[in-house]
Design a protein around this motif. Structure first.
Motif, mmCIF file in Angstrom:
data_model
loop_
_atom_site.group_PDB
_atom_site.id
_atom_site.type_symbol
_atom_site.label_atom_id
_atom_site.label_comp_id
_atom_site.label_asym_id
_atom_site.label_seq_id
_atom_site.Cartn_x
_atom_site.Cartn_y
_atom_site.Cartn_z
ATOM 1 N N THR A 179 10.434 -36.300 16.105
ATOM 2 C CA THR A 179 9.536 -35.932 17.196
ATOM 3 C C THR A 179 10.308 -35.592 18.462
ATOM 4 O OG1 THR A 179 9.294 -38.250 17.826
ATOM 5 C CG2 THR A 179 7.640 -37.342 16.312
ATOM 6 N N ALA A 180 11.610 -35.863 18.461
ATOM 7 C CA ALA A 180 12.460 -35.561 19.615
ATOM 8 C C ALA A 180 13.826 -35.115 19.099
ATOM 9 C CB ALA A 180 12.609 -36.791 20.505
ATOM 10 N N CYS A 181 14.584 -34.494 19.965
ATOM 11 C CA CYS A 181 15.921 -34.018 19.606
ATOM 12 C C CYS A 181 16.856 -35.202 19.413
ATOM 13 C CB CYS A 181 16.467 -33.106 20.694
ATOM 14 S SG CYS A 181 15.533 -31.602 20.923
ATOM 15 N N THR A 182 17.406 -35.287 18.217
ATOM 16 C CA THR A 182 18.355 -36.333 17.859
ATOM 17 C C THR A 182 19.131 -35.855 16.640
ATOM 18 O OG1 THR A 182 18.580 -38.688 17.373
ATOM 19 C CG2 THR A 182 16.695 -37.566 16.386
ATOM 20 N N LEU A 183 20.057 -36.657 16.155
ATOM 21 C CA LEU A 183 20.807 -36.286 14.961
ATOM 22 C C LEU A 183 19.835 -36.017 13.814
ATOM 23 C CD1 LEU A 183 23.593 -35.999 13.534
ATOM 24 C CD2 LEU A 183 23.367 -38.401 12.891
ATOM 25 N N GLY A 184 19.965 -34.860 13.196
ATOM 26 C CA GLY A 184 19.101 -34.485 12.092
ATOM 27 C C GLY A 184 17.904 -33.639 12.497
ATOM 28 N N ALA A 185 17.743 -33.413 13.776
ATOM 29 C CA ALA A 185 16.598 -32.624 14.243
ATOM 30 C C ALA A 185 16.854 -31.126 14.050
ATOM 31 C CB ALA A 185 16.314 -32.905 15.711
ATOM 32 N N LEU A 186 15.810 -30.428 13.651
ATOM 33 C CA LEU A 186 15.814 -28.977 13.618
ATOM 34 C C LEU A 186 15.043 -28.554 14.863
ATOM 35 C CD1 LEU A 186 16.574 -26.388 12.138
ATOM 36 C CD2 LEU A 186 14.445 -26.586 10.860
ATOM 37 N N VAL A 187 15.765 -27.973 15.809
ATOM 38 C CA VAL A 187 15.209 -27.680 17.134
ATOM 39 C C VAL A 187 14.947 -26.185 17.267
ATOM 40 C CG1 VAL A 187 15.612 -27.868 19.620
ATOM 41 C CG2 VAL A 187 16.556 -29.600 18.075
ATOM 42 N N GLU A 188 13.752 -25.859 17.701
ATOM 43 C CA GLU A 188 13.381 -24.463 17.953
ATOM 44 C C GLU A 188 13.373 -24.244 19.462
ATOM 45 O OE1 GLU A 188 12.557 -22.167 15.577
ATOM 46 O OE2 GLU A 188 12.582 -23.522 13.863
#
Length: 141
Positions: free
Chosen positions: A83-92
């Protein structure tokens, strides 16, 4: 999106495995080259050739160590929904799609550009903890 992250993680693992194999092969070649140097009447040439072979082997050993470290880091990257940017996040963002995992830079995976970003990269540090709608973040999965 979990399937997308698993696909990206598998792609990155295959990419790193190729680097590992290439570094190991280059180390073997450098060792073989150093071992095959024949003593000549110009003794310095022999020693220089052996030394260069050993330097090449050390260079490839460092590359191998780095690739194995990347592989270990990649194995620790979670692929569950975020739900937030962290290790493992796919960020658009409006400009790019970022996978916070290991630093491979911009890659094209299945025809789509994705930036593989280390969590230690300055951009990743700025994004950490941000949720969709905060700053440049459009979506997180």
């Amino acid at each position: 999106m979990t399937a997308t992250k698993q696909r990206l993680k598998a792609w990155a693992e295959a990419f790193i495995q190729e680097r590992v194999a290439a570094a190991r092969a280059a180390m073997d070649e450098a060792q073989a080259a150093a071992n095959s140097e024949e003593k000549s009447s110009a003794g310095d040439k022999y020693e220089t050739g052996r030394a260069m072979g050993h330097l090449q082997k050390e260079l490839h050993a460092r590359q191998l160590t780095e690739a194995l470290g990347d592989l270990a880091t990649l194995h620790a990257v979670p692929t569950q929904a975020m739900t937030a940017c962290t290790l493992g996040a796919l960020v658009e963002t409006a400009q790019a799609r970022l996978f916070i995992s290991i630093g491979l830079g911009k890659q094209v995976v299945d025809g789509e550009p994705v930036i593989f970003l280390s969590p230690m990269a300055p951009l990743a540090k700025q994004l950490m903890g941000k949720r969709p709608g905060e700053g440049p973040v459009v979506g997180v999965s």
